[in-house]
Design a protein around this motif. Structure first.
Motif, PDB file in Angstrom:
ATOM      1  N   ILE A 199      22.853 -52.545   8.792  1.00  0.00           N
ATOM      2  CA  ILE A 199      22.444 -53.809   8.296  1.00  0.00           C
ATOM      3  C   ILE A 199      21.769 -53.776   6.941  1.00  0.00           C
ATOM      4  O   ILE A 199      22.035 -54.462   6.219  1.00  0.00           O
ATOM      5  N   VAL A 200      20.617 -52.821   6.833  1.00  0.00           N
ATOM      6  CA  VAL A 200      19.853 -52.891   5.509  1.00  0.00           C
ATOM      7  C   VAL A 200      20.969 -52.392   4.354  1.00  0.00           C
ATOM      8  O   VAL A 200      20.855 -52.876   3.292  1.00  0.00           O
ATOM      9  N   GLY A 201      21.727 -51.512   4.699  1.00  0.00           N
ATOM     10  CA  GLY A 201      22.657 -50.860   3.665  1.00  0.00           C
ATOM     11  C   GLY A 201      23.736 -51.714   3.114  1.00  0.00           C
ATOM     12  O   GLY A 201      23.720 -52.304   1.957  1.00  0.00           O
ATOM     13  N   LEU A 202      24.454 -52.592   3.979  1.00  0.00           N
ATOM     14  CA  LEU A 202      25.548 -53.421   3.591  1.00  0.00           C
ATOM     15  C   LEU A 202      24.669 -54.604   2.798  1.00  0.00           C
ATOM     16  O   LEU A 202      25.371 -55.245   1.962  1.00  0.00           O
ATOM     17  N   ALA A 203      23.444 -55.031   3.363  1.00  0.00           N
ATOM     18  CA  ALA A 203      23.064 -56.119   2.700  1.00  0.00           C
ATOM     19  C   ALA A 203      22.720 -55.989   1.064  1.00  0.00           C
ATOM     20  O   ALA A 203      22.775 -57.066   0.483  1.00  0.00           O
ATOM     21  N   GLY A 204      22.529 -54.858   0.680  1.00  0.00           N
ATOM     22  CA  GLY A 204      22.370 -54.483  -0.818  1.00  0.00           C
ATOM     23  C   GLY A 204      23.752 -54.737  -1.419  1.00  0.00           C
ATOM     24  O   GLY A 204      23.559 -55.212  -2.700  1.00  0.00           O
TER      25      GLY A 204
END
Length: 452
Positions: A199-204
């Motif tokens: 989740i955190v990675g793709l949000a970037g």
């Protein structure tokens, strides 16, 4: 060549409005937030990583926190810093953001230590693109009188990103108690604790288009736009080796303390006081977000005020002040008898520990010619990354495993912080006079190049 100090020939005010300049800082700060969220998400998940990857020792987790990321982040900073000095900096950052975000998401599909380490290496390579380009962009958008404040505001991304990593990690851990695993094609089962990486990675990736909402600025005081030959860069650095050494080691030792403490403070609350991961994530995350952001902003404003009062060494001076003022808070907080007292005292520790990390980068921009700033920034980032991020968490973990014991991690925190701050204060104090000499050298070098 005259030995008298000369003023720089570049204009004091850049061609862009201050409003547009602050917009650029805001965009770059958002990118930096995602950078730190992606690199720091591991600190709350020590026990999950041990269980999920079959690890037994704190030092094994510290390798993933520090060296697996930091060594490659530091090494690739040099070619990417040189790239920032010779090409469009927005595109360098955009490409890096895309790479590190996808690989940060990939950490969620790692099945063992080595797979996780490879993904962390990739995140480090991608993130090495950001700060050399960001420092250079900010320096061309802002007048010199506001540079320390502007770079400090950008650097608040360190603490906002770290705080968000803790808060999001805590939320996912709470969710994991009732959530369900994902079953994805090719990747298989993704347990709830792994989903936070995805989740955190793709949000970037969603942030990439923002980097093209402002123009690439003209390089002020840069002269011809071809890159400076490497021998000339090496000669310039050699002429200023005393400043570079004191600056890099002084701020790197503060980074050593800060990264070591930041990596293991959540575990300290959990082991010493029985706090849950969610409770630790919330309160420690709030302290870091609020007081880390406040501290780094205060550091920048203080440097600009000292410079206005005539202190040419203002940026280095703020680093020295912060290294000394940290002592009563940094030593006391791990030794408090209750979690709430420790949290209260940690406010002072976080605030003073965060003060130097905007002014440190601003000092590099002030003392280097424009066309060498990306490369000089890479040297600074190499020092704080290798000494701070690569070794800070790992040395503290080794002390915890083999000296004090995992259940007495507070003594590891005190030892690492105290030694690092004593040495840092010595280097930064020594470097004050060398920094002023480097400013004079820059003025002479700029005048000589302009005359050619």
């Amino acid at each position: 060549m005259s030995t008298e100090p000369l003023e720089r020939t570049e204009p004091e005010d850049p061609e862009h409005s201050i409003g547009q300049a602050w917009y650029v800082v805001a965009v770059l700060m958002v990118v930096y937030v995602f950078s730190f969220a992606d690199r720091q998400i591991l600190v709350l998940m020590v026990e999950d990583l041990k269980t999920g990857l079959g690890l037994t020792q704190d030092w094994q987790v510290s390798i993933l926190m520090g060296p697996a990321f930091a060594i490659f982040y530091a090494i690739f900073g040099f070619p990417l810093g040189r790239l920032a000095d010779r090409t469009q900096r927005r595109s360098v950052v955009a490409a890096g953001l895309t790479v590190w975000s996808l690989l940060a998401a990939g950490c969620g599909v790692a099945r063992n230590f080595w797979q996780m380490a490879l993904f962390r290496i990739g995140v480090g390579v991608g993130e090495a693109s950001l700060s050399p380009s960001a420092y250079s962009l900010i320096s061309d958008y802002f007048p010199k009188r506001l540079m320390a404040t502007a770079i400090s505001v950008y650097s608040t991304g360190i603490y906002i990103g770290t705080g968000l990593a803790l808060l999001m990690g805590g939320a996912v851990i709470v969710y994991a108690k009732t959530g369900t695993a994902w079953n994805l094609p090719i990747f298989g089962t993704i347990d709830p604790w792994q989903q936070v990486f995805v989740i955190v990675g793709l949000a970037g990736v969603l942030v990439v288009p923002l980097l093209y909402t402002f123009p690439e600025p003209r390089r002020r005081g840069a002269g011809p736009q071809q890159p400076v030959p490497l021998p000339e860069v090496a000669a310039y650095l050699k002429a200023n080796w005393q400043t570079i050494t004191c600056h890099t080691l002084g701020f790197a030792l503060l980074s050593f303390s800060s990264y070591g403490s930041g990596a293991w403070t959540p575990t300290y609350y959990i082991r010493n006081f029985g706090w849950t991961q969610g409770q630790t994530a919330f309160w420690n995350g709030i302290v870091i977000m609020i007081f880390g952001t406040l501290g780094i902003t205060i550091g920048g404003r203080l440097a600009d005020r000292l410079a206005k009062q005539g202190h040419r060494d203002a940026k280095m001076r703020v680093g020295f002040i912060a290294s000394v003022v940290w002592f009563p808070f940094g030593i006391a907080f791990p030794l408090m008898p209750t979690a709430w007292l420790a949290l209260a005292v940690s406010v002072g520790s976080v605030l003073t520990a965060s003060m130097p990390f905007g002014v440190a980068a601003a000092a590099i921009q002030e003392m280097m010619p424009n066309r060498m700033r990306g490369q000089a920034s890479a040297i600074y980032l190499f020092g704080i990354t290798m000494i701070g991020m690569a070794f800070g968490p790992t040395i503290l973990a080794i002390l915890s495993d083999y000296v004090f014991g995992q259940d007495r991690i507070q003594f590891s925190l005190v030892t690492v912080g105290t030694v690092a701050h004593v040495l840092s204060a010595i280097f930064l104090w020594t470097g004050l006079k060398h920094f002023v000499r480097s400013l004079d050298y820059l003025a002479q070098w700029t005048a000589s190049e302009s005359a050619e």
